[in-house]
Design a protein around this motif. Structure first.
Motif, PDB file in Angstrom:
ATOM      1  N   ARG A 286       0.854  -1.182   0.000  1.00 34.17           N
ATOM      2  CA  ARG A 286       0.000   0.000   0.000  1.00 34.17           C
ATOM      3  C   ARG A 286       0.898   1.244   0.000  1.00 34.17           C
ATOM      4  N   ARG A 287       0.373   2.361  -0.470  1.00 33.13           N
ATOM      5  CA  ARG A 287       1.090   3.635  -0.392  1.00 33.13           C
ATOM      6  C   ARG A 287       0.117   4.685   0.136  1.00 33.13           C
ATOM      7  N   ALA A 288      -0.019   4.718   1.461  1.00 34.15           N
ATOM      8  CA  ALA A 288      -1.009   5.599   2.084  1.00 34.15           C
ATOM      9  C   ALA A 288      -0.757   7.066   1.741  1.00 34.15           C
ATOM     10  N   ALA A 289       0.510   7.466   1.668  1.00 27.69           N
ATOM     11  CA  ALA A 289       0.827   8.868   1.390  1.00 27.69           C
ATOM     12  C   ALA A 289       0.328   9.303   0.017  1.00 27.69           C
ATOM     13  N   LEU A 290       0.170   8.337  -0.897  1.00 29.81           N
ATOM     14  CA  LEU A 290      -0.321   8.643  -2.241  1.00 29.81           C
ATOM     15  C   LEU A 290      -1.761   8.181  -2.419  1.00 29.81           C
ATOM     16  N   GLU A 291      -2.420   7.893  -1.292  1.00 29.91           N
ATOM     17  CA  GLU A 291      -3.814   7.456  -1.303  1.00 29.91           C
ATOM     18  C   GLU A 291      -4.009   6.219  -2.172  1.00 29.91           C
ATOM     19  N   TRP A 292      -3.079   5.287  -2.034  1.00 30.36           N
ATOM     20  CA  TRP A 292      -3.165   3.991  -2.722  1.00 30.36           C
ATOM     21  C   TRP A 292      -3.345   2.914  -1.642  1.00 30.36           C
ATOM     22  N   PRO A 293      -4.589   2.428  -1.427  1.00 28.69           N
ATOM     23  CA  PRO A 293      -4.852   1.506  -0.321  1.00 28.69           C
ATOM     24  C   PRO A 293      -4.760   0.027  -0.691  1.00 28.69           C
ATOM     25  N   TYR A 294      -4.411  -0.283  -1.943  1.00 21.85           N
ATOM     26  CA  TYR A 294      -4.555  -1.659  -2.434  1.00 21.85           C
ATOM     27  C   TYR A 294      -3.268  -2.462  -2.255  1.00 21.85           C
ATOM     28  N   ASN A 295      -3.429  -3.734  -1.881  1.00 21.82           N
ATOM     29  CA  ASN A 295      -2.251  -4.562  -1.626  1.00 21.82           C
ATOM     30  C   ASN A 295      -2.267  -5.909  -2.342  1.00 21.82           C
ATOM     31  N   LEU A 296      -3.357  -6.266  -3.018  1.00 20.61           N
ATOM     32  CA  LEU A 296      -3.406  -7.502  -3.784  1.00 20.61           C
ATOM     33  C   LEU A 296      -3.767  -7.173  -5.227  1.00 20.61           C
ATOM     34  N   PHE A 297      -2.990  -7.737  -6.156  1.00 17.64           N
ATOM     35  CA  PHE A 297      -3.176  -7.485  -7.586  1.00 17.64           C
ATOM     36  C   PHE A 297      -3.528  -8.800  -8.280  1.00 17.64           C
ATOM     37  N   THR A 298      -4.521  -8.759  -9.143  1.00 20.05           N
ATOM     38  CA  THR A 298      -4.834  -9.922  -9.977  1.00 20.05           C
ATOM     39  C   THR A 298      -4.945  -9.467 -11.426  1.00 20.05           C
ATOM     40  N   MET A 299      -4.676 -10.401 -12.332  1.00 16.81           N
ATOM     41  CA  MET A 299      -4.879 -10.158 -13.758  1.00 16.81           C
ATOM     42  C   MET A 299      -5.748 -11.269 -14.317  1.00 16.81           C
ATOM     43  N   ILE A 300      -6.680 -10.884 -15.173  1.00 14.84           N
ATOM     44  CA  ILE A 300      -7.471 -11.833 -15.945  1.00 14.84           C
ATOM     45  C   ILE A 300      -7.337 -11.432 -17.407  1.00 14.84           C
ATOM     46  N   HIS A 301      -6.954 -12.389 -18.246  1.00 16.08           N
ATOM     47  CA  HIS A 301      -6.816 -12.159 -19.671  1.00 16.08           C
ATOM     48  C   HIS A 301      -8.024 -12.738 -20.394  1.00 16.08           C
ATOM     49  N   GLY A 302      -8.589 -11.964 -21.295  1.00 17.09           N
ATOM     50  CA  GLY A 302      -9.752 -12.457 -22.010  1.00 17.09           C
ATOM     51  C   GLY A 302      -9.933 -11.827 -23.364  1.00 17.09           C
ATOM     52  N   ARG A 303     -10.830 -12.437 -24.150  1.00 19.94           N
ATOM     53  CA  ARG A 303     -11.225 -11.883 -25.447  1.00 19.94           C
ATOM     54  C   ARG A 303     -12.512 -11.067 -25.338  1.00 19.94           C
ATOM     55  N   ASP A 304     -13.300 -11.356 -24.306  1.00 18.75           N
ATOM     56  CA  ASP A 304     -14.623 -10.765 -24.152  1.00 18.75           C
ATOM     57  C   ASP A 304     -14.671  -9.969 -22.849  1.00 18.75           C
ATOM     58  N   PRO A 305     -14.751  -8.637 -22.926  1.00 20.87           N
ATOM     59  CA  PRO A 305     -14.770  -7.835 -21.694  1.00 20.87           C
ATOM     60  C   PRO A 305     -15.891  -8.224 -20.744  1.00 20.87           C
ATOM     61  N   ALA A 306     -17.043  -8.589 -21.272  1.00 25.39           N
ATOM     62  CA  ALA A 306     -18.161  -8.964 -20.402  1.00 25.39           C
ATOM     63  C   ALA A 306     -17.840 -10.229 -19.616  1.00 25.39           C
ATOM     64  N   ALA A 307     -17.197 -11.195 -20.270  1.00 22.85           N
ATOM     65  CA  ALA A 307     -16.822 -12.436 -19.583  1.00 22.85           C
ATOM     66  C   ALA A 307     -15.766 -12.170 -18.522  1.00 22.85           C
ATOM     67  N   VAL A 308     -14.810 -11.280 -18.829  1.00 23.50           N
ATOM     68  CA  VAL A 308     -13.787 -10.923 -17.843  1.00 23.50           C
ATOM     69  C   VAL A 308     -14.437 -10.242 -16.646  1.00 23.50           C
ATOM     70  N   ASP A 309     -15.363  -9.307 -16.914  1.00 26.30           N
ATOM     71  CA  ASP A 309     -16.057  -8.639 -15.814  1.00 26.30           C
ATOM     72  C   ASP A 309     -16.841  -9.621 -14.966  1.00 26.30           C
ATOM     73  N   ALA A 310     -17.436 -10.626 -15.614  1.00 22.45           N
ATOM     74  CA  ALA A 310     -18.193 -11.626 -14.863  1.00 22.45           C
ATOM     75  C   ALA A 310     -17.285 -12.398 -13.915  1.00 22.45           C
ATOM     76  N   LYS A 311     -16.070 -12.705 -14.356  1.00 21.01           N
ATOM     77  CA  LYS A 311     -15.130 -13.416 -13.496  1.00 21.01           C
ATOM     78  C   LYS A 311     -14.642 -12.513 -12.357  1.00 21.01           C
ATOM     79  N   ILE A 312     -14.480 -11.236 -12.632  1.00 20.57           N
ATOM     80  CA  ILE A 312     -14.108 -10.312 -11.559  1.00 20.57           C
ATOM     81  C   ILE A 312     -15.240 -10.225 -10.538  1.00 20.57           C
ATOM     82  N   ASP A 313     -16.477 -10.202 -11.031  1.00 26.80           N
ATOM     83  CA  ASP A 313     -17.624 -10.216 -10.124  1.00 26.80           C
ATOM     84  C   ASP A 313     -17.607 -11.467  -9.249  1.00 26.80           C
ATOM     85  N   GLU A 314     -17.238 -12.606  -9.859  1.00 26.19           N
ATOM     86  CA  GLU A 314     -17.157 -13.858  -9.098  1.00 26.19           C
ATOM     87  C   GLU A 314     -16.100 -13.760  -8.000  1.00 26.19           C
TER      88      GLU A 314
END
Length: 346
Positions: A286-314
Motif C-alpha cells: 500500500r502507499r497511504a501517502a499517495l492514497e493507494w490503499p490496495y495490496n493484492l493485484f490480480t490479472m485476468i486475460h480475455g477476449r470478451d470484456p463482459a466475460a472478464v467482468d463476470a469473473k471479476i464479479d465472481e
C-alpha cells in the motif's frame, strides 16, 4: 501461413495447434530440439522448425526461447504515473526511452500509465524512478512485488475461449513465495554471458543451442548445462514459444487491485491464485501517502470484456469481498523483454 488474419484459428492445422498450445513451456533442451519436437508430434524435424518459423513470422509467437525472471535476476518494480492528457505522449516517450523499462501500458484509471522497471539493484532501480519523476514532473507510484501467489501467462489460445483457460478444468497450483527487493542474480561468469546471449530468444535453426555455443565460443554441452541450471535456480521461468496474447485475441485484459486485510492476505491470495482464470496474483505494498490503499493485484486475460467482468464479479462475491478497482489496459505503449546487461554486472 505467412500473415495473421482475423480467422487465424481456422488457418492452423492440428500440428500447428499442438505447437501453439502445447509448447509455450517445456521445449526440449537438447542439441536438436526440433527433431525431438517432430518426434513427439509425428512430423519431421524440418517441418517442425518451419512451422515454428511461420508462426513467428505470422505474429502468433513473439519469440522462441526463454522467459526470464527479472525479480530473481535483479530488482524489479511495477510503477505508475498520473500523466495529464495533454502531456500523455510526451511522458510516455520519456519513460519508454529507458532501456530498463520493458513494459508500459495505458490504463483506464487516475493512475493512467503503468510500467515495469528492472535494474541491477534496488538502488539503481530507485534512481531511475527518481529520474523519471524529475524529467516528467509526475509523482511515481512505486509498487514492488512482495509476494508471488501465482504468475503464469501460459494458456491455450487456439480456441474460442472468452477468458484465459475457460476450456480447461480444475484449478492451478498457487503458493506464497516471498520476493526480495534486494535480489541480485548469483550467476557465474559463463551463466551471465549465456543469459545475455539468449535474452531476446534462440535462433530459429535446427541447432539453436549449438548456435548460441558458437557465439560464446563454448561447447554445446556447457550451454545445455548452463540453461538447465538457470531453469533450476529460477532465472529462467520456462523455455518455449512465447505467444502474443493480444494478437491472438486476448486483448480484454484487466488488472484488478484489492484492499485485503493484511492478516488475510496470504490465505486469500493463495485461494484466488488457485482459480484457473486468474493469470497473475501477487502482493504489492500500500502507499497511504499517495492514497493507494490496495495490496493484492490480480490479472485476468480475455477476449470478451463482459466475460472478464463476470469473473471479476465472481472473485468479488466469492473470494475477495473487499474494496477493489478495475484497471483495464487501453493501449500498449511499450512491450519488450527486460534488458539484462546491468543486471548481471557486465
Amino acid at each position: 501461413m505467412s500473415t495473421l488474419s482475423r480467422d487465424w484459428r481456422e488457418a492452423v492445422d492440428d500440428a500447428d495447434a499442438a505447437i501453439i498450445d502445447g509448447y509455450q513451456s517445456g521445449f526440449p533442451v537438447t542439441e536438436r530440439p526440433f527433431r525431438s519436437l517432430g518426434e513427439e508430434l509425428g512430423i519431421g524435424e524440418s517441418d517442425a522448425l518451419e512451422r515454428v518459423r511461420c508462426l513467428h513470422e505470422a505474429g502468433i509467437f513473439r519469440r522462441f526461447g526463454p522467459v526470464l525472471n527479472p525479480p530473481v535476476i535483479g530488482s524489479s518494480t511495477l510503477a505508475a504515473v498520473r500523466a495529464p492528457d495533454e502531456r500523455f505522449d510526451e511522458i510516455a516517450e520519456v519513460i519508454n526511452g529507458y532501456r530498463q523499462v520493458n513494459h508500459n501500458y495505458a490504463r483506464d484509471h487516475e493512475w493512467n500509465m503503468w510500467f515495469v522497471v528492472t535494474a541491477g539493484s534496488r538502488a539503481a532501480r530507485d534512481e531511475i524512478l527518481a529520474d523519471i519523476e524529475a524529467r516528467t514532473g509526475c509523482t511515481v507510484l512505486n509498487l514492488p512485488m512482495l509476494t508471488d501467489y501465482y504468475i503464469d501467462l501460459e494458456f491455450p489460445v487456439v480456441n474460442a475461449d472468452r477468458f484465459a483457460r475457460e476450456s480447461l478444468e480444475g484449478g492451478t497450483d498457487a503458493s506464497a513465495t516471498r520476493i526480495s527487493e534486494e535480489a541480485v542474480g548469483d550467476l557465474s561468469g559463463f551463466e551471465a554471458d549465456l543469459l545475455l546471449a539468449i535474452q531476446n530468444g534462440f535462433p530459429l535453426s535446427r541447432t539453436p543451442y549449438r548456435d548460441v555455443a558458437a557465439e560464446l565460443e563454448a561447447d554445446v554441452e556447457s550451454v545445455l548445462h548452463g540453461i538447465e541450471r538457470l531453469l533450476e535456480t529460477g532465472c529462467i521461468k520456462r523455455i518455449g514459444c512465447v505467444v502474443n496474447h493480444v494478437v491472438t485475441g486476448f486483448d480484454a485484459n484487466c488488472m484488478v487491485v484489492w484492499d485485503v486485510p493484511d492478516d488475510e492476505l496470504d490465505e486469500r491470495g493463495v485461494r484466488v491464485g488457485d482459480r484457473s482464470y486468474v493469470t497473475l496474483c501477487y502482493h504489492r505494498p500500500r502507499r497511504a501517502a499517495l492514497e493507494w490503499p490496495y495490496n493484492l493485484f490480480t490479472m485476468i486475460h480475455g477476449r470478451d470484456p463482459a466475460a472478464v467482468d463476470a469473473k471479476i464479479d465472481e472473485l468479488a462475491s466469492e473470494y475477495l469481498p473487499v474494496e477493489h478497482e478495475r484497471l483495464y489496459s487501453t493501449e500498449t505503449l511499450k512491450q519488450t523483454g527486460a534488458q539484462y546487461e546491468e543486471l548481471v554486472g557486465n
